[in-house]
Design a protein around this motif. Structure first.
Motif, PDB file in Angstrom:
ATOM      1  N   PHE A  88      31.866  40.302  34.697  1.00 50.26           N
ATOM      2  CA  PHE A  88      31.648  40.565  36.121  1.00 50.26           C
ATOM      3  C   PHE A  88      30.396  41.434  36.265  1.00 50.26           C
ATOM      4  CE2 PHE A  88      36.395  40.178  36.004  1.00 50.26           C
ATOM      5  CZ  PHE A  88      36.485  39.015  36.767  1.00 50.26           C
ATOM      6  N   PRO A  89      29.302  40.921  36.841  1.00 46.22           N
ATOM      7  CA  PRO A  89      28.061  41.699  36.882  1.00 46.22           C
ATOM      8  C   PRO A  89      28.142  42.941  37.766  1.00 46.22           C
ATOM      9  CG  PRO A  89      27.834  39.683  38.180  1.00 46.22           C
ATOM     10  CD  PRO A  89      29.137  39.577  37.444  1.00 46.22           C
ATOM     11  N   HIS A  90      29.037  42.931  38.760  1.00 46.67           N
ATOM     12  CA  HIS A  90      29.129  44.062  39.683  1.00 46.67           C
ATOM     13  C   HIS A  90      30.079  45.150  39.185  1.00 46.67           C
ATOM     14  CE1 HIS A  90      32.337  41.243  40.610  1.00 46.67           C
ATOM     15  NE2 HIS A  90      32.996  42.197  41.250  1.00 46.67           N
ATOM     16  N   PHE A  91      30.774  44.887  38.067  1.00 49.00           N
ATOM     17  CA  PHE A  91      31.647  45.887  37.459  1.00 49.00           C
ATOM     18  C   PHE A  91      30.884  46.604  36.344  1.00 49.00           C
ATOM     19  CE2 PHE A  91      36.166  43.930  38.184  1.00 49.00           C
ATOM     20  CZ  PHE A  91      36.082  44.267  39.521  1.00 49.00           C
ATOM     21  N   THR A  92      31.264  47.846  36.078  1.00 52.10           N
ATOM     22  CA  THR A  92      30.765  48.496  34.869  1.00 52.10           C
ATOM     23  C   THR A  92      31.397  47.832  33.643  1.00 52.10           C
ATOM     24  OG1 THR A  92      32.557  50.113  34.813  1.00 52.10           O
ATOM     25  CG2 THR A  92      30.562  50.718  36.052  1.00 52.10           C
ATOM     26  N   VAL A  93      30.853  48.160  32.499  1.00 54.18           N
ATOM     27  CA  VAL A  93      31.426  47.650  31.252  1.00 54.18           C
ATOM     28  C   VAL A  93      32.893  48.074  31.142  1.00 54.18           C
ATOM     29  CG1 VAL A  93      31.330  47.894  28.734  1.00 54.18           C
ATOM     30  CG2 VAL A  93      29.213  47.511  30.048  1.00 54.18           C
ATOM     31  N   LEU A  94      33.164  49.318  31.463  1.00 56.93           N
ATOM     32  CA  LEU A  94      34.540  49.826  31.389  1.00 56.93           C
ATOM     33  C   LEU A  94      35.473  49.022  32.281  1.00 56.93           C
ATOM     34  CD1 LEU A  94      36.482  52.056  30.366  1.00 56.93           C
ATOM     35  CD2 LEU A  94      35.846  53.374  32.397  1.00 56.93           C
ATOM     36  N   ARG A  95      35.055  48.764  33.528  1.00 59.01           N
ATOM     37  CA  ARG A  95      35.906  48.026  34.449  1.00 59.01           C
ATOM     38  C   ARG A  95      36.084  46.576  34.010  1.00 59.01           C
ATOM     39  NH1 ARG A  95      39.576  49.746  36.245  1.00 59.01           N
ATOM     40  NH2 ARG A  95      39.701  48.327  38.019  1.00 59.01           N
ATOM     41  N   ASN A  96      35.062  45.988  33.366  1.00 57.74           N
ATOM     42  CA  ASN A  96      35.190  44.627  32.867  1.00 57.74           C
ATOM     43  C   ASN A  96      36.314  44.511  31.849  1.00 57.74           C
ATOM     44  OD1 ASN A  96      33.210  42.182  33.360  1.00 57.74           O
ATOM     45  ND2 ASN A  96      32.009  44.037  33.741  1.00 57.74           N
ATOM     46  N   VAL A  97      36.500  45.543  31.041  1.00 54.68           N
ATOM     47  CA  VAL A  97      37.544  45.506  30.020  1.00 54.68           C
ATOM     48  C   VAL A  97      38.888  45.968  30.578  1.00 54.68           C
ATOM     49  CG1 VAL A  97      38.201  46.312  27.704  1.00 54.68           C
ATOM     50  CG2 VAL A  97      35.783  45.875  28.231  1.00 54.68           C
ATOM     51  N   ALA A  98      38.855  46.860  31.566  1.00 50.90           N
ATOM     52  CA  ALA A  98      40.106  47.413  32.108  1.00 50.90           C
ATOM     53  C   ALA A  98      40.745  46.519  33.170  1.00 50.90           C
ATOM     54  CB  ALA A  98      39.840  48.801  32.702  1.00 50.90           C
ATOM     55  N   PHE A  99      39.929  45.922  34.040  1.00 47.76           N
ATOM     56  CA  PHE A  99      40.453  45.196  35.190  1.00 47.76           C
ATOM     57  C   PHE A  99      41.441  44.084  34.814  1.00 47.76           C
ATOM     58  CE2 PHE A  99      39.954  41.809  38.439  1.00 47.76           C
ATOM     59  CZ  PHE A  99      40.465  42.491  39.535  1.00 47.76           C
ATOM     60  N   PRO A 100      41.142  43.223  33.800  1.00 57.01           N
ATOM     61  CA  PRO A 100      42.120  42.185  33.453  1.00 57.01           C
ATOM     62  C   PRO A 100      43.458  42.745  33.002  1.00 57.01           C
ATOM     63  CG  PRO A 100      39.965  41.673  32.528  1.00 57.01           C
ATOM     64  CD  PRO A 100      39.894  43.074  33.027  1.00 57.01           C
ATOM     65  N   GLN A 101      43.449  43.907  32.362  1.00 58.45           N
ATOM     66  CA  GLN A 101      44.712  44.506  31.940  1.00 58.45           C
ATOM     67  C   GLN A 101      45.570  44.882  33.145  1.00 58.45           C
ATOM     68  OE1 GLN A 101      44.276  47.651  28.860  1.00 58.45           O
ATOM     69  NE2 GLN A 101      42.086  47.274  29.124  1.00 58.45           N
ATOM     70  N   GLU A 102      44.922  45.401  34.177  1.00 60.40           N
ATOM     71  CA  GLU A 102      45.652  45.797  35.378  1.00 60.40           C
ATOM     72  C   GLU A 102      46.255  44.577  36.067  1.00 60.40           C
ATOM     73  OE1 GLU A 102      42.873  48.086  37.738  1.00 60.40           O
ATOM     74  OE2 GLU A 102      42.152  49.087  35.924  1.00 60.40           O
ATOM     75  N   LYS A 103      45.475  43.490  36.143  1.00 57.30           N
ATOM     76  CA  LYS A 103      45.936  42.293  36.848  1.00 57.30           C
ATOM     77  C   LYS A 103      46.956  41.490  36.049  1.00 57.30           C
ATOM     78  CE  LYS A 103      43.684  42.787  40.640  1.00 57.30           C
ATOM     79  NZ  LYS A 103      44.432  43.050  41.885  1.00 57.30           N
ATOM     80  N   VAL A 104      46.720  41.349  34.738  1.00 50.12           N
ATOM     81  CA  VAL A 104      47.568  40.483  33.921  1.00 50.12           C
ATOM     82  C   VAL A 104      48.781  41.225  33.356  1.00 50.12           C
ATOM     83  CG1 VAL A 104      47.643  39.015  31.858  1.00 50.12           C
ATOM     84  CG2 VAL A 104      45.611  38.999  33.330  1.00 50.12           C
ATOM     85  N   LEU A 105      48.557  42.464  32.909  1.00 48.24           N
ATOM     86  CA  LEU A 105      49.624  43.208  32.239  1.00 48.24           C
ATOM     87  C   LEU A 105      50.275  44.254  33.125  1.00 48.24           C
ATOM     88  CD1 LEU A 105      47.944  43.802  28.744  1.00 48.24           C
ATOM     89  CD2 LEU A 105      49.390  41.891  29.478  1.00 48.24           C
ATOM     90  N   GLY A 106      49.695  44.494  34.300  1.00 48.95           N
ATOM     91  CA  GLY A 106      50.280  45.480  35.203  1.00 48.95           C
ATOM     92  C   GLY A 106      50.087  46.910  34.764  1.00 48.95           C
ATOM     93  N   ARG A 107      49.095  47.167  33.928  1.00 52.39           N
ATOM     94  CA  ARG A 107      48.840  48.534  33.489  1.00 52.39           C
ATOM     95  C   ARG A 107      48.208  49.337  34.630  1.00 52.39           C
ATOM     96  NH1 ARG A 107      46.446  46.861  27.539  1.00 52.39           N
ATOM     97  NH2 ARG A 107      48.474  46.779  26.491  1.00 52.39           N
ATOM     98  N   GLU A 128      44.501  54.159  34.857  1.00 52.16           N
ATOM     99  CA  GLU A 128      44.289  55.174  33.821  1.00 52.16           C
ATOM    100  C   GLU A 128      44.596  54.610  32.436  1.00 52.16           C
ATOM    101  OE1 GLU A 128      45.579  59.802  32.935  1.00 52.16           O
ATOM    102  OE2 GLU A 128      46.900  58.523  34.137  1.00 52.16           O
ATOM    103  N   GLU A 129      45.728  53.934  32.306  1.00 55.83           N
ATOM    104  CA  GLU A 129      46.118  53.370  31.014  1.00 55.83           C
ATOM    105  C   GLU A 129      45.151  52.283  30.572  1.00 55.83           C
ATOM    106  OE1 GLU A 129      50.050  51.293  28.921  1.00 55.83           O
ATOM    107  OE2 GLU A 129      49.898  51.410  31.100  1.00 55.83           O
ATOM    108  N   ALA A 130      44.767  51.420  31.517  1.00 62.70           N
ATOM    109  CA  ALA A 130      43.859  50.323  31.182  1.00 62.70           C
ATOM    110  C   ALA A 130      42.493  50.842  30.744  1.00 62.70           C
ATOM    111  CB  ALA A 130      43.713  49.389  32.376  1.00 62.70           C
ATOM    112  N   GLU A 131      42.001  51.868  31.420  1.00 66.34           N
ATOM    113  CA  GLU A 131      40.682  52.383  31.070  1.00 66.34           C
ATOM    114  C   GLU A 131      40.712  53.137  29.741  1.00 66.34           C
ATOM    115  OE1 GLU A 131      38.874  54.413  34.361  1.00 66.34           O
ATOM    116  OE2 GLU A 131      38.565  52.520  35.461  1.00 66.34           O
ATOM    117  N   ALA A 132      41.826  53.788  29.440  1.00 65.89           N
ATOM    118  CA  ALA A 132      41.958  54.449  28.135  1.00 65.89           C
ATOM    119  C   ALA A 132      41.936  53.403  27.020  1.00 65.89           C
ATOM    120  CB  ALA A 132      43.251  55.265  28.092  1.00 65.89           C
TER     121      ALA A 132
END
Length: 261
Positions: free
Chosen positions: A108-127, A130-134
């Protein structure tokens, strides 16, 4: 050998992948014809062959990005059978077990690198965020990119973006990983960075199916080599044995063309 940085990357055990009698057509074009491949848990299977042989379509069928016409796909204890209506819950369960890294990075070009890795965890795994970004920071550190966490992907090199894509796939805790020519869009010296991460994953025991033209990787890291042409498997076995003494003329021609580049 030093311990792999991915030793503790997965919460669940890796899984084997069984592909049985898989066929896929696009209109009148038969792309895969009765393909069967067995991938042991924790092993690396490399798929090689000329362009148009069906390698990428095979990977996309394993992840059900393409729907096969016939055959079965089994990941661990879950089996998807072509021709049977697949419930959305089954599809999501399969895709959670099987991570995929494409030729293009699909970040996702409009997300930071951190959000690119964290966002799918929140949507798919319900994390939680805070947990997803860690989790994301841990994986970015393991692919050598923690310092890029708050930048946008456009400020990263191609090799760095592909390593971010690998971290994103791993963040969902897959039991197997599919790689579709992950270095094909990269300069050779940049591709080395990505191959190093893939070697570390292999050392950690991740089940992997890799479509590649990187013959050294296929020979040195692969446990099993599958050679495809025109929608068929024409040869398979030990990578070093096949590369040293291919039994099929079509394999010999392909290897000769690739190794002489």
């Amino acid at each position: 050998m030093n311990a792999s940085p991915f030793t503790q990357v997965n919460e669940t055990a890796t899984a084997g992948v069984e592909i049985a009698g898989l066929s896929k057509s696009f209109g009148s074009n038969l792309v895969l014809d009765d393909i069967s491949v067995s991938v042991r848990p924790g092993s690396v299977t490399a798929l090689i062959g000329p362009s148009g042989s069906g390698k990428s379509t095979l990977l996309r069928c394993v992840n059900m990005l393409e729907t096969p016409d016939r055959g079965t796909i089994t990941v661990g204890s879950q089996t998807i059978e072509a021709g049977r209506r697949v419930r959305e819950s089954e599809l999501l369960a399969l895709r959670r077990q099987v991570g995929m890294v494409f030729q293009s990075f699909n970040l996702f070009p409009h997300f930071t690198v951190l959000r690119n890795v964290a966002f799918p965890q929140e949507k798919v795994l319900g994390r939680s965020r805070e947990e997803a970004e860690a989790r994301a920071l841990t994986l970015l550190e393991r692919v050598g990119l923690k310092e890029k966490a708050h930048q946008h992907p456009g400020r990263c090199s191609g090799g760095q973006q592909q390593r971010i894509a690998i971290a994103r796939a791993l963040a969902l805790g897959p039991r197997a990983m599919l790689f579709d020519e992950p270095t094909s869009a990269l300069d050779p010296e940049v591709g080395v960075e990505v191959l190093a991460v893939m070697r570390e994953l292999a050392d950690a025991g991740m089940t992997m199916i890799v479509v590649t033209h990187e013959m050294q990787f296929a020979r040195d890291v692969g446990d099993h080599l599958v050679v495809m042409a025109d929608g068929h498997i024409i040869e398979e076995g030990d990578p070093r044995a096949i590369m040293a003494d291919p039994q099929q003329e079509r394999t010999r021609r392909f290897l000769s063309a690739v190794l002489e580049r």
